[in-house]
Design a protein around this motif. Structure first.
Motif, PDB file in Angstrom:
ATOM      1  N   UNK A 235       5.277 -27.289 -28.116  1.00  0.00           N
ATOM      2  CA  UNK A 235       4.031 -26.929 -30.039  1.00  0.00           C
ATOM      3  C   UNK A 235       2.985 -26.096 -29.563  1.00  0.00           C
ATOM      4  N   UNK A 236       2.525 -25.523 -28.148  1.00  0.00           N
ATOM      5  CA  UNK A 236       0.763 -24.797 -28.142  1.00  0.00           C
ATOM      6  C   UNK A 236       0.410 -24.830 -29.077  1.00  0.00           C
ATOM      7  N   UNK A 257     -10.065 -25.997 -25.946  1.00  0.00           N
ATOM      8  CA  UNK A 257     -10.223 -24.810 -25.782  1.00  0.00           C
ATOM      9  C   UNK A 257      -8.926 -24.971 -24.178  1.00  0.00           C
ATOM     10  N   UNK A 258      -8.289 -26.213 -24.121  1.00  0.00           N
ATOM     11  CA  UNK A 258      -7.841 -26.377 -23.473  1.00  0.00           C
ATOM     12  C   UNK A 258      -5.918 -25.963 -23.472  1.00  0.00           C
ATOM     13  N   UNK A 263      -2.002 -22.286 -24.151  1.00  0.00           N
ATOM     14  CA  UNK A 263      -1.115 -21.243 -24.781  1.00  0.00           C
ATOM     15  C   UNK A 263      -1.023 -19.692 -23.976  1.00  0.00           C
ATOM     16  N   UNK A 264      -2.440 -19.384 -23.930  1.00  0.00           N
ATOM     17  CA  UNK A 264      -2.703 -17.978 -23.377  1.00  0.00           C
ATOM     18  C   UNK A 264      -1.816 -17.627 -22.370  1.00  0.00           C
ATOM     19  N   UNK A 266       1.109 -19.279 -20.352  1.00  0.00           N
ATOM     20  CA  UNK A 266       1.902 -19.381 -21.311  1.00  0.00           C
ATOM     21  C   UNK A 266       2.582 -17.784 -22.047  1.00  0.00           C
ATOM     22  N   UNK A 267       1.766 -17.679 -22.988  1.00  0.00           N
ATOM     23  CA  UNK A 267       1.896 -15.809 -22.918  1.00  0.00           C
ATOM     24  C   UNK A 267       2.230 -15.051 -21.657  1.00  0.00           C
ATOM     25  N   UNK A 268       1.507 -15.071 -21.032  1.00  0.00           N
ATOM     26  CA  UNK A 268       0.904 -14.390 -20.139  1.00  0.00           C
ATOM     27  C   UNK A 268       2.389 -14.853 -18.497  1.00  0.00           C
ATOM     28  N   UNK A 269       2.613 -15.785 -18.630  1.00  0.00           N
ATOM     29  CA  UNK A 269       4.037 -15.935 -18.130  1.00  0.00           C
ATOM     30  C   UNK A 269       4.939 -15.411 -18.320  1.00  0.00           C
ATOM     31  N   UNK A 270       5.503 -15.128 -19.857  1.00  0.00           N
ATOM     32  CA  UNK A 270       6.260 -14.945 -20.300  1.00  0.00           C
ATOM     33  C   UNK A 270       6.921 -13.805 -20.188  1.00  0.00           C
ATOM     34  N   UNK A 271       5.056 -12.482 -20.886  1.00  0.00           N
ATOM     35  CA  UNK A 271       4.619 -11.229 -20.548  1.00  0.00           C
ATOM     36  C   UNK A 271       4.787 -11.164 -18.932  1.00  0.00           C
TER      37      UNK A 271
END
Ligand code: ADP
Length: 498
Positions: A235-236, A257-258, A263-264, A266-271
């Protein structure tokens, strides 16, 4: 196994321990001080004042002025012997001094001789109103020392009487040997109860404050623990409120911040995964389609179909190579050969290598490689950066356009500026073009790229401690890429000058 005490319980216990120790130390110190301090002089003063006021002056005076007493010396003799008697009877020392209260005229103990100096230390003691005798003479209080030790006195300032000069009559006693504690003992029964009561009130107030204090420290930590667990479970969106003392605030800020970074990433990895699979699928589909057509004999021009298959396979190959490169760069595992680099020379040679490509496309390539100070870096990698930017500029500039590459000194480093007047970049796309696989419009270019070039460029520039910026006035208005790299030579020069 003994369960570990919670932070809250520990804090509470430590507060209580601290409080008890403080109370204990205060009590012990108080007892010690009370025991060693001498008793206050007030009681002695009051006793002496009572004695002073009980002396039958009237009678003594009547005796001294009775018939038959003629000379002042005789009168004085009578008075002084009366004082001696009073001193004996009451068990006090009586002294008579001059009006200035600095010379002894008489001492019932005969310690100080008439005419001897005495140093009286006055005390601004005021008798309690109920003990005062209204309408009587001025009362003096204080202390003095002589060869027999310290003395406390209560005295009366006597006005001149029948030719006798003004004097002061002192009643003196040694200070009480009783300690302050003994003096207080009289009040102990009255004091103990209120003291205990106030200690209990203090303990209750302190305990309430301790509960509030421990809760304010423990609660944010509990929130932090819960949010961490939630993030670990995927749950990011979890963030913790930033409040409380500055230390707590900075922990909460750091945590948030961490969480944002996680989260970002994780999002970048998914993208990234979505992009990779999409970008691999397109060439593979076309390879599959054309080869199927050749096998079925359905291809009208098998050689052209084979050329397309070849082209797509080459693109796949390029993509895999670039991906490996990027992964290595991002992991920081790619070895960088650091040596003194002449960025002007590299720009000139890149310009030369790409001049044919520019000529073929009908784009004017203009290289202005002004000499700049050397920088420390990897020559091959930096050549890759400039190559990429200039070839992009040629690629995205229609025939008849112009591309300009220049070097210059700026902001304690050197800059390479690659400018074109080609198709430009829409403002909302500008922040994204350095992302992996990002292509503004996949069919914009004449030659399909991979969308990895600028991501690699940025990684290399950052690995050199530099930065890259892009500016474009919009579609059709051209684009300008600026690479800044720090130069140790320039920064030492600047430092020396300032
Ligand atoms: P590609 O391999 O597609 O060129 P890059 O990472 O090098 O990938 O570039 C990403 C995107 O940025 C390109 O698809 C292109 O749309 C845009 N771009 C890069 N350079 C320029 C330029 N000089 N002018 C206009 N658009 C550009």
């Amino acid at each position: 196994m003994i369960k570990k005490l919670s932070l809250r319980a520990r804090l509470f216990a430590s507060y209580l321990l601290l409080l008890s120790v403080a109370l204990g130390v205060i009590t012990a110190a108080l007892l010690l001080i009370l025991n060693t301090r001498p008793a206050p002089p007030q009681q002695t003063y009051q006793r002496l004042a009572t004695i002073a006021q009980s002396v039958p002056f009237r009678e003594i005076l009547a005796e001294a002025t009775a018939d038959g007493v003629t000379t002042p010396a005789e009168r004085q003799q009578i008075v002084l012997s009366e004082f001696d008697q009073v001193a004996d009877e009451l068990g006090v020392r009586i002294l008579l001094t001059d009006a200035g209260r600095s010379t002894v005229l008489f001492d019932s103990s005969d310690t100080l001789q008439p005419g001897q100096a005495i140093d009286l230390r006055g005390d601004a003691y005021a008798m309690p109103a109920n003990r005062r005798y209204p309408g009587r003479m001025e009362l003096l209080f204080g202390s003095f020392s002589d060869s027999t030790g310290d003395w406390l006195f209560a005295g009366l300032a006597l006005q001149p009487v029948r030719g006798a000069p003004a004097t002061a009559l002192l009643f003196a006693d040694p200070p009480e040997s009783q300690s302050l504690q003994q003096a207080l003992a009289e009040f102990s029964s009255a004091l103990v109860l209120p003291l205990c009561q106030s200690a209990i009130v203090g303990l209750i107030v302190a305990s309430v404050l301790a509960v509030v204090g421990t809760r304010s420290i423990a609660r944010p930590l509990q929130q932090l623990a819960k949010a961490s667990t939630d993030i670990a479970e995927g749950d990011y969106d979890q963030r913790v409120p930033v409040s409380g003392p500055p230390e707590m605030e900075s922990v909460a800020n750091a945590f948030n911040y961490m969480a944002e970074q996680v989260q970002s990433t994780q999002r970048a990895q998914q993208d990234f995964l979505a992009n990779v699979s999409h970008d691999l699928k397109t060439p593979l589909t076309s390879i599959q389609g054309y080869s199927q057509a050749i096998m079925d004999g359905a291809a009208q021009n098998p050689v052209q179909a084979a050329a397309i298959i070849y082209e797509e396979a080459a693109r796949l190959n390029r993509m895999v190579l670039e991906l490996t490169d990027l992964a290595r760069l991002q992991a920081g595992r790619l070895s960088m050969q650091t040596s003194p680099i002449d960025i002007g020379r590299i720009t000139a040679s890149v310009g030369q290598r790409l001049s044919i490509m520019a000529q073929e496309k009908g784009v004017a390539l203009d290289v202005d490689a002004a000499p700049v100070p050397e920088i420390a870096g990897d020559g091959d990698r930096l050549a890759q950066v400039i190559m990429n930017l200039v070839s992009n500029a040629i690629k995205y500039t229609p025939g008849g356009g112009r591309v300009r590459a220049a070097t210059r000194v700026n902001d304690g480093g050197v800059e390479v500026v690659v400018q074109d007047n080609g198709i430009g970049i829409p403002p909302d796309e500008l922040p994204r073009i350095f992302e992996r696989f990002y292509q503004i419009d996949k069919v914009r270019g004449p030659e399909r790229g991979t969308g990895l070039g600028l991501a690699i460029v940025r990684e290399i520039v950052q690995a050199h401690g530099g930065r890259i910026n892009v500016a474009s006035a919009g579609t059709g208005k051209g684009a300008t890429f600026t690479v800044w790299l720090p130069s140790p030579q320039i920064s030492t020069l600047v430092r020396r000058r300032t």
